[in-house]
Design a protein around this motif. Structure first.
Motif, PDB file in Angstrom:
ATOM      1  N   THR A   6       0.834  -1.206   0.000  1.00 20.16           N
ATOM      2  CA  THR A   6       0.000   0.000   0.000  1.00 20.16           C
ATOM      3  C   THR A   6       0.862   1.247   0.000  1.00 20.16           C
ATOM      4  N   GLN A   7       1.922   1.227   0.770  1.00 23.95           N
ATOM      5  CA  GLN A   7       2.808   2.387   0.821  1.00 23.95           C
ATOM      6  C   GLN A   7       3.517   2.605  -0.515  1.00 23.95           C
ATOM      7  N   ASP A   8       3.893   1.514  -1.172  1.00 23.75           N
ATOM      8  CA  ASP A   8       4.495   1.641  -2.503  1.00 23.75           C
ATOM      9  C   ASP A   8       3.505   2.286  -3.475  1.00 23.75           C
ATOM     10  N   ILE A   9       2.240   1.907  -3.351  1.00 22.86           N
ATOM     11  CA  ILE A   9       1.198   2.493  -4.209  1.00 22.86           C
ATOM     12  C   ILE A   9       1.059   3.982  -3.922  1.00 22.86           C
ATOM     13  N   LEU A  10       1.057   4.347  -2.650  1.00 21.24           N
ATOM     14  CA  LEU A  10       0.934   5.761  -2.284  1.00 21.24           C
ATOM     15  C   LEU A  10       2.117   6.577  -2.808  1.00 21.24           C
ATOM     16  N   GLN A  11       3.308   5.986  -2.782  1.00 17.87           N
ATOM     17  CA  GLN A  11       4.469   6.699  -3.312  1.00 17.87           C
ATOM     18  C   GLN A  11       4.312   6.937  -4.812  1.00 17.87           C
ATOM     19  N   ARG A  12       3.777   5.951  -5.524  1.00 13.15           N
ATOM     20  CA  ARG A  12       3.530   6.132  -6.951  1.00 13.15           C
ATOM     21  C   ARG A  12       2.450   7.195  -7.164  1.00 13.15           C
ATOM     22  N   LEU A  22      -5.090   3.016  -8.911  1.00 11.02           N
ATOM     23  CA  LEU A  22      -4.268   2.773  -7.725  1.00 11.02           C
ATOM     24  C   LEU A  22      -5.101   2.862  -6.451  1.00 11.02           C
ATOM     25  N   VAL A  23      -6.039   3.806  -6.420  1.00 14.09           N
ATOM     26  CA  VAL A  23      -6.929   3.905  -5.259  1.00 14.09           C
ATOM     27  C   VAL A  23      -7.761   2.628  -5.119  1.00 14.09           C
ATOM     28  N   LYS A  24      -8.249   2.124  -6.241  1.00 14.13           N
ATOM     29  CA  LYS A  24      -9.024   0.882  -6.209  1.00 14.13           C
ATOM     30  C   LYS A  24      -8.184  -0.282  -5.706  1.00 14.13           C
ATOM     31  N   GLU A  25      -6.907  -0.301  -6.073  1.00 14.54           N
ATOM     32  CA  GLU A  25      -6.035  -1.388  -5.608  1.00 14.54           C
ATOM     33  C   GLU A  25      -5.793  -1.296  -4.108  1.00 14.54           C
ATOM     34  N   ILE A  51      -6.974   0.334   6.601  1.00 16.66           N
ATOM     35  CA  ILE A  51      -6.097   1.024   5.655  1.00 16.66           C
ATOM     36  C   ILE A  51      -6.754   0.937   4.287  1.00 16.66           C
ATOM     37  N   ASN A  52      -7.608   1.897   3.997  1.00 18.71           N
ATOM     38  CA  ASN A  52      -8.273   1.964   2.699  1.00 18.71           C
ATOM     39  C   ASN A  52      -8.381   3.418   2.282  1.00 18.71           C
ATOM     40  N   SER A  53      -8.968   3.670   1.126  1.00 21.67           N
ATOM     41  CA  SER A  53      -8.984   5.036   0.601  1.00 21.67           C
ATOM     42  C   SER A  53      -9.733   5.983   1.525  1.00 21.67           C
ATOM     43  N   SER A  54     -10.792   5.488   2.177  1.00 23.52           N
ATOM     44  CA  SER A  54     -11.561   6.353   3.068  1.00 23.52           C
ATOM     45  C   SER A  54     -10.776   6.706   4.318  1.00 23.52           C
ATOM     46  N   SER A  55     -10.210   5.671   4.988  1.00 22.05           N
ATOM     47  CA  SER A  55      -9.471   5.924   6.224  1.00 22.05           C
ATOM     48  C   SER A  55      -8.213   6.743   5.984  1.00 22.05           C
ATOM     49  N   LYS A  62     -15.656  12.827  -5.640  1.00 23.99           N
ATOM     50  CA  LYS A  62     -14.292  13.332  -5.757  1.00 23.99           C
ATOM     51  C   LYS A  62     -13.360  12.487  -4.886  1.00 23.99           C
ATOM     52  N   ALA A  63     -12.474  11.785  -5.514  1.00 23.11           N
ATOM     53  CA  ALA A  63     -11.409  11.099  -4.783  1.00 23.11           C
ATOM     54  C   ALA A  63     -10.159  11.967  -4.943  1.00 23.11           C
ATOM     55  N   VAL A  64      -8.986  11.355  -4.933  1.00 24.72           N
ATOM     56  CA  VAL A  64      -7.795  12.153  -5.213  1.00 24.72           C
ATOM     57  C   VAL A  64      -7.922  12.709  -6.632  1.00 24.72           C
ATOM     58  N   ASP A  65      -7.630  13.978  -6.802  1.00 23.23           N
ATOM     59  CA  ASP A  65      -7.919  14.668  -8.057  1.00 23.23           C
ATOM     60  C   ASP A  65      -6.660  15.367  -8.557  1.00 23.23           C
ATOM     61  N   VAL A  66      -6.301  15.117  -9.811  1.00 25.26           N
ATOM     62  CA  VAL A  66      -5.145  15.782 -10.418  1.00 25.26           C
ATOM     63  C   VAL A  66      -5.552  16.482 -11.707  1.00 25.26           C
TER      64      VAL A  66
END
Length: 386
Positions: free
Chosen positions: A83-89, A117-120, A161-165, A318-322
């Motif tokens: 999960t942390q590797d995903i967050l770094q990406r 990545l959020v779904k993963e 440890i998920n997108s919401s939390s 709206k999730a993470v938005d770029v």
């Protein structure tokens, strides 16, 4: 002179019986290796020895339990590492998207990878298991029995440890395309509700909120929404129209809806995502019931603090938005916070694993010493018995 009894023979027979009994007793000890083979050999010693045996076997099982606990922790920590590797990406993508050398099409591609990545992250949260027990979805709260006696345990709780939390679900964009009445319109940009004011990025008041629905600029221009709350975000586009992003209410999470735009069609009864029907919408209760019953039902008002979407309209989760420089910059900060949360959870698991390592060493040492003491009571001394 007595001729009816042979005392010498009787004495010899008795002595022979005693010697034979002692020989059999010694042979039993030598063959079994035990000084105490039955309670008659040493009643008190047997009681003490059996109590020690119970402790020894309990300590040995406690050691095995602790080793199983380490395996469980390693499974959970492995999931968090990924999960942390995903967050770094994701952070890397957000930094890339914040650069205005990217065109809109570029940012859409970056947003697509971000969404996957959020779904993963959510998939890892729901699918990571140890012996059928889910570990990182927030439901794991257990105790490891690490001793031979009652209440000799170690408690462990693993947070979700998920997108919401992790704060990667930013809100729900409810109403779009609200036009201003009047001529003193707000310029393009992102604004936020602070108390009863609408403020710009610099914190300067640009409009007043009245009635929880209407924003009025100093020049008299107004924007009217269904409902506006503190923490909501208003975005003014190039066309001058305003869109409202509802902030998630305190304690509420986006647990069912993935980021993206949803359409309410067929006179407000069907809910579509990417052109595919995912459920039905009941305007009277503001509830989406998913076609896939495993997803349950979600109350839009309670979960998102949002007004009911209009029939044949759209709302955006709206999730993470770029999608813009501002949104990407805010996403960098959000992901930084998420990385810190995962690091904190991994540190807790690592500390617990180290503690269990020491627990195992202590249990093994105690079992070894107690075994030596039990042996002195229960086991035979061959030199003495021979």
């Amino acid at each position: 002179m007595i001729i009816n009894h042979n005392i010498a023979a009787l004495n010899t027979h008795r002595q022979m019986g005693s010697a034979q009994s002692a020989q059999m007793n010694n042979m039993e000890k030598l063959s079994s290796g035990l000084r105490i083979n039955s309670a008659k050999d040493d009643a008190a010693g047997l009681t003490i020895s059996e109590k020690m045996r119970g402790q020894i076997r309990g300590l040995e099982q406690g050691s095995r339990n602790a080793q199983d606990g380490i395996s469980l922790i390693q499974t959970a920590e492995g999931a968090l590492s990924e999960t942390q590797d995903i967050l770094q990406r994701m952070r890397e993508l957000a930094v890339q998207a914040a650069n205005d050398t990217n065109a809109g099409s570029d940012r859409r591609v970056l947003q697509e990878e971000m969404g996957q990545l959020v779904k993963e992250i959510d998939r890892i949260s729901t699918s990571t298991e140890f012996n059928t027990q889910k570990l990182v979805d927030g439901s794991f709260k257990s105790s490891f029995q690490i001793g031979a006696n009652e209440n000799q345990k170690l408690d462990l709780t693993i947070n979700a440890i998920n997108s919401s939390s992790l704060g990667l679900a930013a809100g729900v964009e409810v109403e779009t395309g609200v036009a201003a009445t009047g001529t003193a319109k707000l310029t393009e940009g992102i604004y936020s509700i602070k108390g009863s004011d609408l403020v710009d990025a610099a914190g300067q008041k640009v409009a007043a909120l009245t009635g929880g629905t209407t924003l009025t600029t100093a020049g008299g221009s107004t924007y009217t929404f269904g409902a506006i709350d503190v923490g909501d975000t208003v975005t003014i586009g190039k066309d001058g129209k305003a869109s409202l992003t509802k902030d998630l209410d305190t304690g509420k999470t986006n647990t069912n809806l993935a980021g993206g735009t949803y359409t309410i069609s067929n006179s407000g009864t069907d809910v579509l995502k990417d052109g595919e029907k995912i459920g039905t919408y009941a305007a009277a209760t503001s509830v989406i019931t998913f076609t896939d019953t495993s997803k349950g039902s979600i109350d839009l008002n309670d979960t998102f603090g949002m007004v009911a979407p209009v029939a044949d309209g759209t709302f955006t989760v709206k999730a993470v938005d770029v999608s813009s420089h501002e949104q990407a910059a805010a996403t960098i900060t959000a992901i930084n916070t998420a990385i810190e949360s995962v690091s904190s959870e991994r540190s807790k698991l690592g500390a617990t694993q180290n503690r269990l390592d020491h627990t195992i060493n202590n249990l093994n040492t105690s079992a070894e010493n107690l075994t030596a003491a039990e042996s002195r009571i229960r086991d035979v001394d061959y030199a003495e018995a021979a």
